[in-house]
Write an enzyme that holds these catalytic residues in place. Structure first.
Site: not given
Ligand code: ADP
Length: 403
Positions: A13, A94, A244, A387
């Site tokens: 990743n 990823r 965010r 993941e």
């Protein structure tokens, strides 16, 4: 002596200033090695690696991603896993944005690399960093098959009504503007695990999944396929996140341009790095937020309330979209580890068949489990996401099926 790595998949990743990696067995899920290179491009970076019960930490200046990956391979070799000479079955990457083009795990070649590069306009903070990882592996492990697993892929088939933004259709078509959704690898994995845990076929289940980590998103999944999700063209939309904001009135952007004279980079920075919990309370980590709340910090309390309010708004929306829900699932760092948040999100919903068992909710148990009373109509679950395992399995499958 090098340990056998040819059955293992290296999952990478690659972010803008970090490379997280795991060397794992896709069959059993056994993680042989995990680690991360941090602060690439800064004066002092470093690597931390866990292998066979031992942790190695090393500080050095890491100029770029290729230097970072070289350090990863050297550190793997020092732990007995010489992936350069011993080989691995595949490298799984990823990749954040697959646009309209990629909707399944894809064997990487020059054409795929070029297409991921083109998609950088949709994900300028993510795709170039993912690509840096891919290109470095091409240089350092030539001949090893690489597979890209896209964060957007699971949401490729969102219904038109869910994925269409109500703006000028010609502009939307010209610039690829639609809801793509992210965290798809996690939502797909967790929805599959939930069906397993409930002993039901995915096709029979309506699920609402909350992936609440640093980034946060929700998905409504009917019969194993997503019908809606909170993130959009970019990972900015939807839930409140560490740094965010999630949903905003888009009018805020031109207002800031006109009144605060912010330019596009400052706005990008404001929305990606200085908003969410960080913007409201000064911290992006949920544990720190809770420490501030415990100390009576009112800004932190407000941030928590805004966060919970947004999650509940989408819970309500997805209950209606699905019509009936069988399972509500919490995953990722906050979702898996924060019983207070789960209780607050689901408070007062007994009339909808939604309830949690306080003892099960607060149990110190890290495994996938049901936290609703056995007789509650809606199953509420905590399901740890993985993941990396999903990427490793996808990479192994693509390599096995290649012509
Ligand atoms: P990402 O993968 O998006 O960086 P994670 O899924 O690791 O994020 O989630 C990070 C968030 O989870 C942080 O806000 C952190 O405070 C929270 N978190 C992680 N572990 C725990 C824990 N044991 N207890 C409470 N919160 C936790």
């Amino acid at each position: 002596m090098s340990k056998a790595a040819e059955d293992l998949v290296l999952v990478i990743n690659s972010g803008s200033s970090s490379i997280k990696y795991q060397l794992m067995d896709p069959e059993s899920g056994m993680v042989a090695v995990s680690g991360a290179v941090e602060r690439i491009g800064e004066d002092e970076g470093g690597i931390e690696q866990h292998a066979d019960g031992e942790t190695v930490r090393q500080r050095s200046t890491i100029a770029d991603h290729q230097a970072g990956l070289r350090l990863v391979f050297d550190t793997l070799t020092a732990a007995g896993y010489d992936v350069v000479r011993g080989g691995v079955c595949a490298v799984g990457h990823r990749v954040v944005h697959g646009g309209e083009v990629f909707y399944r795990p894809t064997l990487i070649d020059d054409t795929v690399i070029a297409a991921i590069r083109e998609l950088a306009s949709l994900a300028p903070l993510h795709n170039p960093a993912n690509l840096a990882g891919i290109e470095s592996v091409c240089e350092l492990l030539p001949g090893v098959p690489q597979v890209a697993v896209f964060d957007t892929a699971f949401f490729h088939s969102l219904p038109a009504a869910a994925k269409t933004y109500a703006i000028d259709a010609k502009i939307a078509a010209a610039y690829g503007i639609r809801k793509y959704g992210f965290h798809g690898t996690s939502h797909e994995y967790v929805s599959g695990r939930t069906a397993e845990l409930l002993g039901r076929a995915p096709a029979e289940l309506n699920q609402i999944i909350f992936h609440l980590g640093n980034g946060a998103s929700a998905a409504a999944v009917r019969g194993g396929r997503p019908i809606d999700t909170t993130m959009g063209l970019t990972p900015l939309e939807g839930l409140v996140m560490g740094s965010r904001p999630g949903d905003l009135d888009p009018g805020i952007v031109p207002h800031l341009v006109r009144t605060a004279q912010l330019d596009i980079d400052q706005i990008d920075n404001l929305l990606n790095r200085d908003s969410g919990l960080k913007g409201l309370a000064g911290v992006n980590d949920f544990r720190e937020l809770q420490r501030l709340i415990a100390g009576g910090d009112q800004a932190a309390e407000l941030a928590y309330d805004v966060y919970v309010h947004r999650v509940r708004r989408y819970l309500g929306a997805y209950l209606i979209e699905l019509g009936a829900v069988d399972a509500i699932v919490f995953t990722a760092g906050v979702g898996e580890n924060n019983p207070q948040l789960r209780a607050d999100v689901l408070a007062g919903l007994t009339r909808f068949g939604i309830d949690i068992d306080p003892a099960a909710n607060t149990a110190k148990d890290r495994s996938a489990r049901r936290i609703s009373p056995a007789d509650a109509p809606v199953a509420v679950l905590v399901v740890p996401t993985d993941e990396e395992l999903a990427i490793a399995r996808a990479a192994r499958q693509v390599v096995a099926e290649r012509p």
